[in-house]
Write an enzyme that holds these catalytic residues in place. Structure first.
Site, PDB file in Angstrom:
ATOM      1  N   GLU A  13       9.572   2.835  10.929  1.00 52.65           N
ATOM      2  CA  GLU A  13      10.463   3.977  10.727  1.00 52.65           C
ATOM      3  C   GLU A  13       9.591   5.215  10.811  1.00 52.65           C
ATOM      4  O   GLU A  13       8.694   5.419   9.986  1.00 52.65           O
ATOM      5  CB  GLU A  13      11.183   3.891   9.383  1.00 52.65           C
ATOM      6  N   GLY A  27       6.275   6.122   8.305  1.00 51.94           N
ATOM      7  CA  GLY A  27       5.295   7.202   8.320  1.00 51.94           C
ATOM      8  C   GLY A  27       5.272   7.909   9.656  1.00 51.94           C
ATOM      9  O   GLY A  27       6.297   8.011  10.340  1.00 51.94           O
ATOM     10  N   SER A  28       4.102   8.386  10.032  1.00 48.30           N
ATOM     11  CA  SER A  28       3.962   9.212  11.221  1.00 48.30           C
ATOM     12  C   SER A  28       4.049   8.396  12.502  1.00 48.30           C
ATOM     13  O   SER A  28       3.765   7.192  12.520  1.00 48.30           O
ATOM     14  CB  SER A  28       2.628   9.956  11.194  1.00 48.30           C
ATOM     15  N   LYS A  56       0.844  -1.193   0.000  1.00 46.20           N
ATOM     16  CA  LYS A  56       0.000   0.000   0.000  1.00 46.20           C
ATOM     17  C   LYS A  56       0.882   1.247   0.000  1.00 46.20           C
ATOM     18  O   LYS A  56       1.475   1.620   1.008  1.00 46.20           O
ATOM     19  CB  LYS A  56      -0.920   0.053   1.220  1.00 46.20           C
ATOM     20  N   GLU A 116       8.769  17.664  14.894  1.00 46.48           N
ATOM     21  CA  GLU A 116       9.158  17.510  13.493  1.00 46.48           C
ATOM     22  C   GLU A 116       8.254  18.353  12.607  1.00 46.48           C
ATOM     23  O   GLU A 116       7.029  18.197  12.618  1.00 46.48           O
ATOM     24  CB  GLU A 116       9.083  16.038  13.074  1.00 46.48           C
ATOM     25  N   CYS A 140      12.957  12.427   6.570  1.00 49.59           N
ATOM     26  CA  CYS A 140      13.035  12.098   7.995  1.00 49.59           C
ATOM     27  C   CYS A 140      14.442  12.263   8.522  1.00 49.59           C
ATOM     28  O   CYS A 140      14.655  12.366   9.733  1.00 49.59           O
ATOM     29  CB  CYS A 140      12.519  10.683   8.253  1.00 49.59           C
TER      30      CYS A 140
END
Length: 478
Positions: free
Chosen positions: A247, A225-226, A172, A380, A281
């Protein structure tokens, strides 16, 4: 315009709604139309992967090698075309985008080789006459969920090892940028891979991703992602006793010591903080600068920022492309306002820009006179925004570099071997850069962080086997 479909159980399938993929450099430009899959699509893909898993897990390593090598060869041959697609849909400059496609090709090539280097151990038992074999086997069905900022490299570094080690994949990609992921999937599908081994389900995370989280037939999930979504992946995976790899975010420091080469320090800061529009990131958003070099560093960095061109990602001479979409632009501008309200000095940029085409253009923002507890130094931002924090010496710089809930990557600019060596040993992060930008890593070595940045085994290189395989110990009395 052609609707790009999902790929499930060896068939292209078009169910549900479709959405336009918009060029952030020119919002009038529709890159393509891509279907958004349903929960039923995700469940069908998982079922197909489960059915194919038994035969694929026992497939010839030569077959797996050849398939991955074909993918690598086509990616590298089409680097210009695919790089243009990537730049058009995500907004990073054409040079950066082509480089990302090349990296994806190199990753598939590396893991093609890894299929032929699968190894185990044969040991004697403590019991006379008994033999012990230690082998690695595939996990099974792997759900892969990737972000929008590296829409072909991150999928590559998850999909390639998953397939190399004999797993079946349900992929996805980020709903915001499906184009590069669809192109990668199309290449994989035409490589000769058996039906059901690789499945593509584009769509919203709340629909497709949630189906991954609730399925007992997904044996591992690799997610980038978040932090918020990562915690959901973790909670659901613990409930189902599945492997998971996360991650997440970063608030990466770049330390500039008094003895640093000024030009090197400025280039590390400019590249790490602002290139790729700061949407990495690994971006160095905290610039921790010791007192004696502080003023000259700030002036030199401002001079460097004045030379950077913000414009259409496909235009020659562009250094920084647009922000990816309106939502991210709003977030960046919101944090710039927060920084001002907190008392930081906006020393450079931070303004919305107009260019020849309607797009999400933002001038790089540099804050000075900031304190460690300001939100712009704790949270962030994920945009071209960096803060300078003045410190008195190396010890204070190291303490401040470690004073964060994140721990992905850190950097230091210094000509002191003593300080560089101490920093590498004592920085609380998964990766350390000395006289290099915090962003920019190799494909054949492990990638990942500590604390709130990462969870689970490392990605990339030979360390990927830790996540995509499980260890079996067998005893034999001949």
């Amino acid at each position: 315009m052609t609707v790009h479909q999902n790929f499930i159980a060896g068939q292209w399938t078009n169910s549900g709604e479709a959405a336009d993929n918009i060029n952030p450099s020119d919002t009038r430009d529709v890159v393509g139309v891509y279907v958004r899959g349903s929960r039923q699509d995700a469940e069908a893909a998982i079922a197909a992967a489960k059915q194919a898993s038994k035969s694929w897990s026992r497939s010839s390593i030569q077959l797996r090698h050849d398939i991955l090598q074909k993918v690598s060869t086509e990616l590298l041959a089409r680097r210009e075309e695919l790089g243009r697609l990537l730049a058009r849909e995500e907004g990073k400059t054409l040079g950066e985008a082509i480089g990302e496609v090349v990296r994806a090709g190199q990753i598939f090539g590396f893991f093609a080789g890894e299929t032929l280097r699968l190894s185990g151990e044969k040991l004697p038992s403590v019991r006379p006459g008994v033999e012990v074999d230690i082998t690695r086997e595939p996990v099974g069905v792997v759900g892969i969920i990737t972000p929008w900022n590296f829409p072909i490299a991150i999928p590559a570094w998850k999909i390639a090892p998953a397939l190399a080690y004999g797993n079946c994949v349900v992929f996805k990609p980020a709903d915001l940028v499906p184009g590069s992921a669809w192109a990668l999937a199309d290449i994989i599908i035409r490589s000769g891979i058996p039906d059901g081994v690789f499945n593509l389900v584009m769509g919203r995370g709340s629909v497709v991703g949630d189906a991954f989280l609730t399925s007992r037939d997904v044996h591992a999930i690799s997610f980038t992602g978040s932090v918020t979504t990562g915690k959901k992946v973790a909670a659901s995976s613990v409930e189902h006793m599945r492997k998971f790899q996360l991650e997440l975010g970063g608030k990466n420091p770049l330390v500039i010591l008094d003895d640093a080469d000024l030009q090197t320090a400025v280039e590390c800061a400019a590249n790490g903080a602002f290139f790729s529009t700061g949407q990495r990131c690994t971006a160095s958003s905290r610039l921790i600068v010791t007192d004696k070099i502080h003023d000259s560093f700030v002036e030199a960095l401002k001079a460097r920022l004045s030379t950077l061109v913000v414009d259409d990602a496909l235009k020659d001479g562009t250094h920084i492309g647009p922000v990816v979409d309106q939502s991210q632009l709003d977030q960046d501008l919101s944090y710039i306002a927060i920084g001002k309200d907190e008392g930081a000095k906006l020393a450079w940029g931070g303004s919305r820009l107009e260019r020849g085409t309607p797009g999400y253009y933002l001038e790089p923002a540099l804050f000075t006179e900031t304190t460690p507890q300001m939100r712009i130094n704790r949270e962030e931002i994920f945009g071209p925004v960096a803060s300078v924090i003045r410190v008195k010496d190396y010890d204070e710089a190291l303490a401040l570099a470690n004073d964060t809930e994140f721990g992905l990557t850190v950097g230091i600019c210094t000509t002191s071997l003593k300080h560089a060596s101490h920093f590498k040993r004592n920085a609380e992060s998964g990766m350390v850069m000395v006289n290099l930008p915090t962003a920019g890593v190799d494909y054949h070595v492990p990638f990942g962080g500590r604390k709130g940045s990462s969870y689970g085994p490392r990605e990339q290189g030979r360390y990927a086997a830790e996540f995509y395989t499980t260890v079996k110990t067998s005893y034999t009395l001949p």
